[in-house]
Scaffold this active site. Structure first.
Site, PDB file in Angstrom:
ATOM      1  CE1 TYR A  60      18.092 -10.632  -7.447  1.00 26.19           C
ATOM      2  CE2 TYR A  60      16.578  -9.949  -9.171  1.00 26.19           C
ATOM      3  CZ  TYR A  60      17.578  -9.640  -8.271  1.00 26.19           C
ATOM      4  OH  TYR A  60      18.069  -8.362  -8.206  1.00 26.19           O
ATOM      5  CB  SER A 207      16.423  -0.890  -2.188  1.00 27.62           C
ATOM      6  OG  SER A 207      16.535  -2.289  -2.211  1.00 27.62           O
ATOM      7  CG  LEU A 209       9.395   2.424  -2.197  1.00 27.61           C
ATOM      8  CD1 LEU A 209       8.110   1.642  -2.443  1.00 27.61           C
ATOM      9  CD2 LEU A 209       9.087   3.886  -1.913  1.00 27.61           C
ATOM     10  N   GLY A 210      13.502   1.764   0.473  1.00 25.28           N
ATOM     11  CA  GLY A 210      14.196   1.275   1.660  1.00 25.28           C
ATOM     12  C   GLY A 210      13.793  -0.131   2.042  1.00 25.28           C
TER      13      GLY A 210
END
Length: 344
Positions: A60, A207, A209-210
């Site tokens: 990241y 992820s 929450l998509g």
């Protein structure tokens, strides 16, 4: 605000907050890096609120998110958190991604993360993506040495197939498997999650929450910067946003109104109700969203409500792979047999 409880992750003694915080978007992939003071303040607020399970990775940035987390952990905060980071994805000088799991790389990556985070030991160290050229037994064997040396406490895998998980677990107990799991990404339910439960391995859902869809709907794309990777790679979500947004948004809003919560809280609550071995790690860069995510812990869903939620994203509604060509997922994470490995 809902109380954030504690949970056991895996069978080796790791205990974390019921909900974690994904820190990637603070530094990378979701547009430009966010102001460092704001992100440090957000992390401190999360910890004070009981969200103590922090998730990062050396890729990241690369590296900048670990440096940020290291700064946020100063001043006595380190003792209050469970810190997870990852290795295994290397970005070459020409910008190409490469998965690495050979022993020398594992060790060098760990040393680098320890330095950037400014800590002596990593609580949970994941292999971020599986190197299909190196038998998983070899990679896990080096991780086992790092445990014995006190540089990491617990071992994890991310986006690993059931067979890969079994082989790694036979070398050293795996405490957690991180995977994409949400109402729209449920392919892991067939083999990967049952394998984790059979072996007593904790499940960390990224992820949940998509990638923002469950909170923003199809308008998400309109608000993304040009360098946000969701614009280019998440074809699965893009397809669903435009084809099914009206139907799903309407159904979610109706149910959320009945429950007195937000649609994103519904999506998180669905995961929290999957079992006491599941820890979602929604990421955010906004205080309001963090508090909203914590609020999902107070949403109670009956079995019929769980079934209703799942029907909104049934197989005949949700179609397509998570990434273009199912790139870098558990589906292509199997490694060669141990007998094929030759020490150079």
């Amino acid at each position: 605000m809902a109380k954030v409880g504690r949970m056991k992750l895996g069978s080796q003694g790791l205990e974390v907050s019921q909900q974690g915080l994904g820190c990637m978007g603070m530094s990378a992939y979701y547009g430009p890096p966010k102001p460092e003071p704001d992100m440090v303040a957000l992390i401190h607020h999360a910890v004070q609120s009981g969200v103590t399970f922090l998730d990062t990775s050396d890729v990241y940035g690369p590296h900048t998110n670990e440096i940020l987390i290291g700064k946020a952990l100063s001043g006595g905060v380190r003792e209050k958190v469970e810190l997870a980071t990852k290795f295994g994805i290397r970005i070459s000088d020409d910008g190409k991604y490469e998965n690495r799991g050979d022993p020398s790389y594992v060790r060098a990556a760990c040393e680098g993360s320890l330095k950037r985070l400014d800590i002596d030991c990593i609580d949970l160290y994941y292999q971020h993506r599986i190197d299909t050229r190196v038998p998983i037994e070899i990679t896990t064997g080096e991780l086992k040495k790092l445990v014995e040396e006190g540089k990491i406490k617990y071992i994890g895998l991310s986006e690993a197939s059931a067979s890969t998980i079994r082989r790694a677990h036979a070398v050293h107990p795996i405490s957690a498997v991180q995977l994409e799991w949400s109402l729209w990404s449920r392919d892991v339910e067939e083999e990967v999650i049952p394998t984790c439960r059979e072996l007593g391995i904790g499940i960390v859902a990224y992820s949940p929450l998509g990638c923002g869809f469950f909170s923003s709907g199809s308008k998400l794309l309109d608000n993304l910067s040009q360098d946000d990777f969701r614009k280019g790679i998440l074809l699965y979500y893009v397809f669903q946003m435009f084809i099914n947004d009206t139907y799903i948004k309407k159904k979610k809003k109706e149910m959320a109104a009945k429950k007195g919560c937000t649609p994103s809280q519904l999506a998180l609550a669905w995961l929290h109700h999957q079992g006491n071995d599941v820890c979602p790690i929604p990421g955010t860069t906004k205080l309001e969203n963090l508090n909203n995510n914590i609020g999902a812990l107070s949403v109670k869903l009956a079995p019929q409500e769980m079934a209703e939620l799942e029907s909104f994203a049934a197989a005949d509604v949700v179609k397509g792979g998570r990434y273009a060509g199912d790139l870098i997922t558990w589906r292509n994470s199997d490694t060669p047999p141990l007998s094929s490995w030759k020490v150079v």
